[in-house]
Design a protein around this motif. Structure first.
Motif, PDB file in Angstrom:
ATOM      1  N   ARG A 364     -21.016-134.710  20.593  1.00  0.00           N
ATOM      2  CA  ARG A 364     -20.648-133.770  21.648  1.00  0.00           C
ATOM      3  C   ARG A 364     -19.457-132.893  21.285  1.00  0.00           C
ATOM      4  N   ASP A 365     -18.773-133.174  20.193  1.00  0.00           N
ATOM      5  CA  ASP A 365     -17.646-132.315  19.833  1.00  0.00           C
ATOM      6  C   ASP A 365     -18.104-131.107  19.012  1.00  0.00           C
ATOM      7  N   GLU A 366     -19.408-131.018  18.730  1.00  0.00           N
ATOM      8  CA  GLU A 366     -19.908-129.836  18.054  1.00  0.00           C
ATOM      9  C   GLU A 366     -19.981-128.681  19.046  1.00  0.00           C
ATOM     10  N   ALA A 367     -19.992-127.449  18.530  1.00  0.00           N
ATOM     11  CA  ALA A 367     -19.974-126.255  19.383  1.00  0.00           C
ATOM     12  C   ALA A 367     -21.371-125.933  19.897  1.00  0.00           C
ATOM     13  N   SER A 368     -22.053-126.909  20.393  1.00  0.00           N
ATOM     14  CA  SER A 368     -23.413-126.729  20.889  1.00  0.00           C
ATOM     15  C   SER A 368     -23.615-127.613  22.103  1.00  0.00           C
ATOM     16  N   GLU A 369     -24.372-127.117  23.066  1.00  0.00           N
ATOM     17  CA  GLU A 369     -24.698-127.920  24.241  1.00  0.00           C
ATOM     18  C   GLU A 369     -26.176-128.284  24.287  1.00  0.00           C
ATOM     19  N   GLY A 370     -26.870-128.100  23.156  1.00  0.00           N
ATOM     20  CA  GLY A 370     -28.280-128.429  23.089  1.00  0.00           C
ATOM     21  C   GLY A 370     -29.014-127.461  22.179  1.00  0.00           C
ATOM     22  N   LEU A 371     -30.282-127.215  22.497  1.00  0.00           N
ATOM     23  CA  LEU A 371     -31.128-126.376  21.652  1.00  0.00           C
ATOM     24  C   LEU A 371     -31.815-125.293  22.459  1.00  0.00           C
ATOM     25  N   MET A 372     -32.112-124.183  21.788  1.00  0.00           N
ATOM     26  CA  MET A 372     -33.004-123.156  22.297  1.00  0.00           C
ATOM     27  C   MET A 372     -34.285-123.220  21.481  1.00  0.00           C
ATOM     28  N   LEU A 373     -35.428-123.229  22.160  1.00  0.00           N
ATOM     29  CA  LEU A 373     -36.726-123.308  21.501  1.00  0.00           C
ATOM     30  C   LEU A 373     -37.538-122.075  21.889  1.00  0.00           C
ATOM     31  N   LYS A 374     -37.932-121.268  20.879  1.00  0.00           N
ATOM     32  CA  LYS A 374     -38.575-119.983  21.136  1.00  0.00           C
ATOM     33  C   LYS A 374     -39.918-119.909  20.414  1.00  0.00           C
ATOM     34  N   ARG A 375     -40.927-119.564  21.171  1.00  0.00           N
ATOM     35  CA  ARG A 375     -42.261-119.458  20.592  1.00  0.00           C
ATOM     36  C   ARG A 375     -42.300-118.286  19.607  1.00  0.00           C
ATOM     37  N   GLY A 376     -42.861-118.521  18.425  1.00  0.00           N
ATOM     38  CA  GLY A 376     -42.825-117.524  17.363  1.00  0.00           C
ATOM     39  C   GLY A 376     -43.562-116.247  17.675  1.00  0.00           C
ATOM     40  N   ASP A 377     -44.592-116.301  18.537  1.00  0.00           N
ATOM     41  CA  ASP A 377     -45.376-115.097  18.842  1.00  0.00           C
ATOM     42  C   ASP A 377     -44.977-114.467  20.173  1.00  0.00           C
ATOM     43  N   ALA A 378     -43.825-114.877  20.735  1.00  0.00           N
ATOM     44  CA  ALA A 378     -43.433-114.401  22.064  1.00  0.00           C
ATOM     45  C   ALA A 378     -42.745-113.044  21.998  1.00  0.00           C
ATOM     46  N   PRO A 379     -43.205-112.075  22.797  1.00  0.00           N
ATOM     47  CA  PRO A 379     -42.444-110.826  22.928  1.00  0.00           C
ATOM     48  C   PRO A 379     -41.181-111.073  23.743  1.00  0.00           C
ATOM     49  N   LEU A 381     -39.492-110.542  26.923  1.00  0.00           N
ATOM     50  CA  LEU A 381     -39.870-110.162  28.283  1.00  0.00           C
ATOM     51  C   LEU A 381     -38.716-110.434  29.237  1.00  0.00           C
ATOM     52  N   ALA A 382     -38.546-109.580  30.216  1.00  0.00           N
ATOM     53  CA  ALA A 382     -37.489-109.777  31.207  1.00  0.00           C
ATOM     54  C   ALA A 382     -37.798-110.986  32.070  1.00  0.00           C
ATOM     55  N   GLY A 383     -36.746-111.683  32.513  1.00  0.00           N
ATOM     56  CA  GLY A 383     -36.922-112.822  33.411  1.00  0.00           C
ATOM     57  C   GLY A 383     -37.176-114.114  32.671  1.00  0.00           C
ATOM     58  N   ARG A 384     -37.969-114.995  33.301  1.00  0.00           N
ATOM     59  CA  ARG A 384     -38.246-116.326  32.755  1.00  0.00           C
ATOM     60  C   ARG A 384     -39.750-116.530  32.578  1.00  0.00           C
ATOM     61  N   PRO A 385     -40.364-115.864  31.623  1.00  0.00           N
ATOM     62  CA  PRO A 385     -41.797-116.095  31.407  1.00  0.00           C
ATOM     63  C   PRO A 385     -42.047-117.540  31.002  1.00  0.00           C
ATOM     64  N   LYS A 386     -42.993-118.186  31.650  1.00  0.00           N
ATOM     65  CA  LYS A 386     -43.214-119.615  31.466  1.00  0.00           C
ATOM     66  C   LYS A 386     -43.779-119.916  30.083  1.00  0.00           C
ATOM     67  N   GLY A 387     -43.190-120.916  29.436  1.00  0.00           N
ATOM     68  CA  GLY A 387     -43.756-121.461  28.213  1.00  0.00           C
ATOM     69  C   GLY A 387     -43.394-120.730  26.933  1.00  0.00           C
ATOM     70  N   LEU A 388     -42.545-119.687  26.989  1.00  0.00           N
ATOM     71  CA  LEU A 388     -42.210-118.934  25.783  1.00  0.00           C
ATOM     72  C   LEU A 388     -40.848-119.308  25.217  1.00  0.00           C
ATOM     73  N   TRP A 389     -39.849-119.450  26.082  1.00  0.00           N
ATOM     74  CA  TRP A 389     -38.516-119.886  25.667  1.00  0.00           C
ATOM     75  C   TRP A 389     -38.133-121.105  26.483  1.00  0.00           C
ATOM     76  N   TRP A 390     -37.537-122.085  25.794  1.00  0.00           N
ATOM     77  CA  TRP A 390     -37.072-123.291  26.468  1.00  0.00           C
ATOM     78  C   TRP A 390     -35.614-123.548  26.097  1.00  0.00           C
ATOM     79  N   LYS A 391     -34.866-124.126  27.012  1.00  0.00           N
ATOM     80  CA  LYS A 391     -33.527-124.628  26.700  1.00  0.00           C
ATOM     81  C   LYS A 391     -33.549-126.139  26.899  1.00  0.00           C
ATOM     82  N   TRP A 392     -33.063-126.851  25.917  1.00  0.00           N
ATOM     83  CA  TRP A 392     -33.111-128.315  25.934  1.00  0.00           C
ATOM     84  C   TRP A 392     -31.692-128.828  25.799  1.00  0.00           C
ATOM     85  N   LYS A 393     -31.026-128.987  26.926  1.00  0.00           N
ATOM     86  CA  LYS A 393     -29.632-129.403  26.938  1.00  0.00           C
ATOM     87  C   LYS A 393     -29.524-130.921  26.945  1.00  0.00           C
TER      88      LYS A 393
END
Length: 519
Positions: A364-379, A381-393
């Motif tokens: 927890r002393d690292e400069a990170s609060e988790g991971l961002m997971l992004k689908r490789g073929d995702a454009p 898009l504004a807002g929260r399109p389901k299933g394309l970007w995830w945050k895993w804290k």
């Protein structure tokens, strides 16, 4: 002013978000220009009257009311605007028009402004006085954000709200061209090369059920850094730094703006980076929400940006491209441009979701609060399109803390003591504050806490009440950080109330030493 006052009053007591949007839409559709544009500017916080501040209003009230009566009334009501509106010794019914007030303030000399305000307060009834004072001081506090206003405008004009977001920062009060477009009387305003904000793409939190049903081989992983998300906009006509909520924060970071010698729009994370190392979020807080910054502050808290994405390269819009293609363009642009005070967020190789879980739960002393997971073929898009970007804290930490101080909230909570300061015990048996929190409880719990605070107050400091050290809460938080601003020397990152612990004696709450071990 009366129509504006009625709008604010109805917004304050509106039961929910959709009702507020409907009220705003009806107001914008029925009121004329420039009144509705100035009302929109007030909601947006785009109006500023340097000669009409709270101190001016207090001085006016002091000349028209008894000082002791005003002090007692202010203590009882808990809100300066409401106190002045109710205690002002006049009852008028000839309120000025909203545009007339704004134009008069803009054209008046500073010495003339108190007289103008006094005359207007005499002409207004209490409800309109309250709206006038809120307009002057810039604190509407009626639960209506600029975002809700934009949604109401989008419904009014039957357009996507992101179309409004794309042009918003190229507009100015009273927004006549915006209303003309929404009503079909004119073309859509175009930002051209103005440094405007583009709506950001956001992520959904990963839930347990998402882990099994998602093919994670299609995703790319990055660190989720503990800073604030920003959009960097540099064009031939200007430079801006925006928060993800479209707030222009350029003034707080002038050294970053000076270094923007390119033509592009980028997405990234703003961080304090000192001697090559990413500093805790508490260091970044020293730079946020400042109208100006001194060279000494810039040197003590040097900022940089971790770049995630490239939205525009010069005038070319890249948002329709898949993430992998945008990433390749970002890497090529970064190698060619070498922008000052910026880094390229590294992609994290992985072979399985279990490996990602191990990375997520790293120290927890690292400069990170988790991971961002992004689908490789995702454009992009504004807002929260389901299933394309995830945050895993990482899961939040928690501790039991004692309620020390309480203060009234704002808007619907202005009658309740809903903002709290919590403390933990030192080894010497002293209770020291470590966090403030105002979310996480139910309405039923709020009623209980408010009554308890009123019955167990032992001292008052202006609007703040000190209470008996008997009530324990379980708080959740993301990290513990060193802080010179707290007597304890420690502050909690994103503290929130998890539950009320009426079952636990205050002396059994957590110790400061347990927090030190987390740093």
């Amino acid at each position: 002013m009366k129509a504006f006052a009625e709008l604010l009053e109805r917004l304050l007591f509106a039961p929910g978000r959709n009702t507020k949007i409907a009220l705003l839409r009806a107001y914008f559709a029925s009121r004329p220009d420039p009144e509705r544009g100035y009302a929109l500017a007030a909601i947006a916080g785009a109006l500023d009257f340097p000669g009409a501040k709270s101190a001016t209003l207090k001085e006016l009230a002091a000349t028209r009311t008894d000082a002791e009566l005003f002090s007692l009334s202010y203590d009882f009501v808990g809100d300066l605007a409401e106190t002045i509106a109710l205690i002002w010794p006049a009852q008028g019914d000839d309120a000025p028009d909203l545009p007339a007030v704004i134009e008069a303030l803009r054209n008046a000399k500073r010495t003339e402004i108190p007289g103008l305000i006094e005359g207007w307060l005499d002409r207004c009834d209490p409800s309109t006085r309250l709206a006038l004072i809120k307009l002057l001081t810039g604190g509407l506090r009626v639960g209506a954000s600029l975002r809700l206003a934009k949604l109401a405008l989008a419904e009014m004009g039957l357009v996507d709200v992101n179309e409004i977001e794309e042009i918003w920062h190229g507009l100015a009060p009273p927004y006549t061209s915006l209303f003309a477009w929404l009503e079909g009387r004119g073309p859509r305003p175009t930002p051209g090369e103005a440094p405007v904000f583009r709506p950001v793409m956001l992520a959904h939190p990963v839930e347990a059920e998402d882990i099994a049903r998602t093919d994670w081989r299609e995703f790319r992983a990055e660190q989720k850094y503990d800073g604030i998300r920003v959009q960097i906009v540099a064009t031939p006509t200007g430079k801006r730094l925006y928060s993800r909520a479209a707030e222009d924060i350029s003034a707080s970071f002038p050294e970053l703006l000076e270094a923007l010698d390119f033509h592009a729009v980028l997405d990234g994370e703003l961080l304090v980076i000192r001697d090559g190392e990413i500093a805790p979020f508490s260091d970044l807080q020293q730079r946020l929400n400042r109208k100006t910054t001194t060279p000494a502050l810039q040197q003590k808290f040097p900022v940089g940006i971790m770049l995630y994405d490239l939205l525009f390269e010069a005038t070319e819009d890249l948002r329709a491209l898949p993430f992998d293609a945008r990433r390749a363009r970002l890497e090529a642009w970064f190698a060619a441009t070498r922008p000052a005070a910026m880094r390229l967020s590294p992609l994290i190789p992985f072979t399985s979701i279990d490996e990602l879980a191990t990375l997520r739960d790293a120290a927890r002393d690292e400069a990170s609060e988790g991971l961002m997971l992004k689908r490789g073929d995702a454009p992009y898009l504004a807002g929260r399109p389901k299933g394309l970007w995830w945050k895993w804290k990482r899961a939040p930490l928690s501790l039991d803390a004692v309620l020390m101080y309480a203060q009234r909230g704002h808007g619907k909570r202005s009658s309740f003591y809903s903002d709290y300061t919590f403390g933990v015990w030192t080894e010497a048996g002293e209770l020291v504050p470590v966090a403030k929190a105002y979310s996480g409880y139910t309405d039923e719990e709020l009623n209980f806490i408010d009554k308890w605070i009123r019955a167990h107050t032992i001292a008052r400091f202006g609007p703040v009440r000190e209470v008996e050290k008997k009530l324990v809460f379980e708080l959740g938080f993301d990290a513990a950080q060193l802080s010179t601003r707290h007597k304890s020397g420690i502050a909690l990152r994103f503290p929130r109330i998890l539950r009320l612990r009426t079952d636990k004696p205050a002396e059994e709450a957590d110790r400061l030493e347990s927090l030190r071990k987390l740093i």
